[in-house]
Design a protein around this motif. Structure first.
Motif, short mmCIF file in Angstrom:
data_model
loop_
_atom_site.label_atom_id
_atom_site.label_comp_id
_atom_site.label_asym_id
_atom_site.label_seq_id
_atom_site.Cartn_x
_atom_site.Cartn_y
_atom_site.Cartn_z
N TRP A 234 -36.76 6.78 -4.89
CA TRP A 234 -37.23 6.13 -3.55
C TRP A 234 -37.17 7.14 -2.43
O TRP A 234 -37.90 7.29 -1.65
N ALA A 235 -35.97 7.94 -2.36
CA ALA A 235 -35.63 8.91 -1.36
C ALA A 235 -36.23 10.12 -1.59
O ALA A 235 -36.85 10.51 -0.40
N HIS A 236 -36.87 10.40 -2.61
CA HIS A 236 -37.94 11.50 -2.55
C HIS A 236 -39.24 11.14 -1.99
O HIS A 236 -39.95 11.88 -1.51
N VAL A 237 -39.69 10.00 -2.36
CA VAL A 237 -41.10 9.42 -2.16
C VAL A 237 -40.67 9.19 -0.28
O VAL A 237 -41.66 9.63 0.52
N LEU A 238 -39.81 8.74 0.11
CA LEU A 238 -39.71 8.41 1.56
C LEU A 238 -39.66 9.92 2.24
O LEU A 238 -40.29 10.02 3.26
N LEU A 239 -38.93 10.74 1.79
CA LEU A 239 -38.84 12.09 2.34
C LEU A 239 -40.24 12.72 2.51
O LEU A 239 -40.64 13.28 3.51
N SER A 240 -40.96 12.72 1.24
CA SER A 240 -42.28 13.33 1.22
C SER A 240 -43.37 12.34 2.19
O SER A 240 -43.99 13.26 2.97
N LYS A 336 -27.13 10.09 7.31
CA LYS A 336 -28.08 10.87 7.74
C LYS A 336 -29.45 10.80 7.22
O LYS A 336 -30.59 11.08 8.15
N ALA A 337 -29.53 10.71 6.01
CA ALA A 337 -30.89 10.23 5.49
C ALA A 337 -31.65 8.92 5.90
O ALA A 337 -32.88 9.00 6.23
N LYS A 338 -30.70 8.10 6.47
CA LYS A 338 -31.28 6.91 6.63
C LYS A 338 -31.76 7.22 8.08
O LYS A 338 -32.73 6.74 8.59
N LYS A 339 -30.89 8.08 9.02
CA LYS A 339 -31.36 8.29 10.25
C LYS A 339 -32.68 9.08 10.29
O LYS A 339 -33.39 8.90 11.28
N ASP A 340 -32.70 10.22 9.70
CA ASP A 340 -33.88 11.23 9.63
C ASP A 340 -35.14 10.86 9.14
O ASP A 340 -36.21 11.22 9.56
N PHE A 341 -35.02 10.24 7.79
CA PHE A 341 -36.22 9.94 7.31
C PHE A 341 -36.10 8.43 6.69
O PHE A 341 -36.92 7.91 5.76
N ASP A 342 -35.34 7.39 7.25
CA ASP A 342 -35.58 5.96 6.98
C ASP A 342 -34.98 5.52 5.66
O ASP A 342 -35.62 4.54 4.93
N TYR A 343 -34.04 6.39 4.89
CA TYR A 343 -33.88 6.06 3.52
C TYR A 343 -32.93 4.85 3.55
O TYR A 343 -32.00 4.83 4.25
#
Length: 383
Positions: A234-240, A336-343
């Motif tokens: 899911w983190a990969h999909v959100l980042l993309s 940081k992942a939550k802050k920068d790409f809503d993970y």
């Protein structure tokens, strides 16, 4: 093919994580095509075509990550590459030259093909092991991307993943042939668990041979924070998806992110117990031998390996870097992942534990039959 077409290439598509990423991406309506690349394509992936929405296409590219012609073909018309393909080895079973060839050279060649074919976004699946633990076993408790840590990597696997990560991060901002600039980013997941984990299978197999007792290979106080495979995907999909936004892409490009979830902090051994306890498995209360003695044994086994190296290849079941990894508190947060790409995790710990336990239950009869019939190979068992 139009550059505006939203085409993804996923390397390592048949792998533990790669299959999960593809399954998550199938739910995304804005994706037009998913290209699945691996040395051998799992037949189960071909069945996923039936799950595609009417507008999405699935294509397969079978071959070696070091095949330049294959990479060029696979990258043509692609907008986003998700590069998960690698060799994972923490016991020295794979020659360092092969690790270097796949994990480093393969990444370099894929980057070169991506630049030639104007791939806009490149996501690299790294690992927490590019940080450590170091040889001294210095702990980290809930670290983040700004944590300062003295890293001296010992695993050839860790070294090659670190080299691959650096290649990807340095490629951020690389000029493409169409005058656009490539945006790259890497994700560093914690130890990944879940259905189809070959590492969990090995522990279950060993436990069956010892009367359903899991061997404790890590101290209870060596707390880490494993992450469920569905959440990593899911983190990969959100980042993309975040990279499609120019403002977010500027903020994310060239950076790395730790990916964990809400799995409770526990040792590696206790994770195995948590996902297997409902099936009647127990765990040793303490290490089989005192940790200092285990280090001595590991040193002697490594010495035997080095002496025999000119004649035969001998791979010890344990080594000192692995002992350090298993017995060092080492955890990171995903703030940081939550802050920068809503993970944020889409699977809770309880759901992840339940799904993993149910999967173990589904393969358990085969494993017990394997123990009765040791002539069966592990490869045959796990088909």
């Amino acid at each position: 093919m139009s550059q505006t077409t939203n085409v993804y290439l996923v390397t390592g598509a048949s792998g533990f994580l790669g299959q999960w990423i593809i399954k998550q991406m199938l739910k995304e309506e804005e994706i037009h095509e998913i290209r699945m690349m691996d040395k051998v394509i799992n037949p189960e992936l071909l069945k996923l075509k039936e799950e595609c929405n009417s507008k999405m296409q699935l294509k397969t590219f079978e071959g070696d990550i070091r095949d330049k012609a294959l990479l060029q073909k696979a990258c043509c018309g692609v907008k986003t590459v998700i590069h998960t393909a690698c060799i994972i080895d923490v016991i020295g079973a794979v020659e360092e030259e092969e690790l270097e060839g796949v994990n480093v050279k393969g990444t370099q060649l894929l980057l070169e093909a991506s630049i030639q074919e104007n791939v806009k976004f490149f996501i690299y699946t790294s690992s927490v092991e590019v940080v450590g633990p170091n040889a001294q076993g210095d702990p980290i408790i809930d670290g983040d991307e700004d944590t300062v840590y003295k890293t001296n990597l010992k695993f050839p696997y860790s070294k090659t993943k670190h080299k691959g990560e650096q290649l990807v991060l340095k490629a951020n901002g690389q000029q493409l042939k169409n005058n656009e600039k490539m945006v790259t980013c890497t994700l560093r997941p914690m130890y990944i668990f879940g259905e189809n984990s070959k590492f969990i299978l090995r522990y279950i197999d060993d436990a069956i041979k010892t009367g359903n007792i899991l061997v404790r290979n890590s101290r209870p106080e060596a707390l880490v924070n494993p992450v469920y495979v569905g959440n990593v995907a899911w983190a990969h999909v959100l980042l993309s998806k975040a990279l499609q936004d120019p403002e977010k892409a500027r903020r994310i490009g060239g950076k790395f992110y730790f990916i964990s979830d809400d799995t409770p902090h526990m040792s590696y051994a206790d994770l195995n117990y948590e996902v297997a306890k409902d099936l009647g498995f127990r765990i040793q209360p303490r290490l089989t031998l005192p940790l200092p003695l285990l280090y001595v044994i590991a040193f002697l086994l490594e010495l035997v390996r080095d002496i025999l190296k000119p004649f035969i290849r001998y791979t010890p079941y344990i080594n000192r870097p692995l002992l350090t990894m298993l017995n060092t508190p080492f955890s990171f947060i995903y703030k940081k992942a939550k802050k920068d790409f809503d993970y944020s995790p889409c699977y809770s710990w309880e759901e992840a534990r339940k799904r993993t336990s149910e999967w173990i239950a589904s393969v358990l009869p085969q494993h017990r039959e394997y123990v009765k019939c040791p002539s069966n190979t592990y490869k045959t068992l796990c088909k």
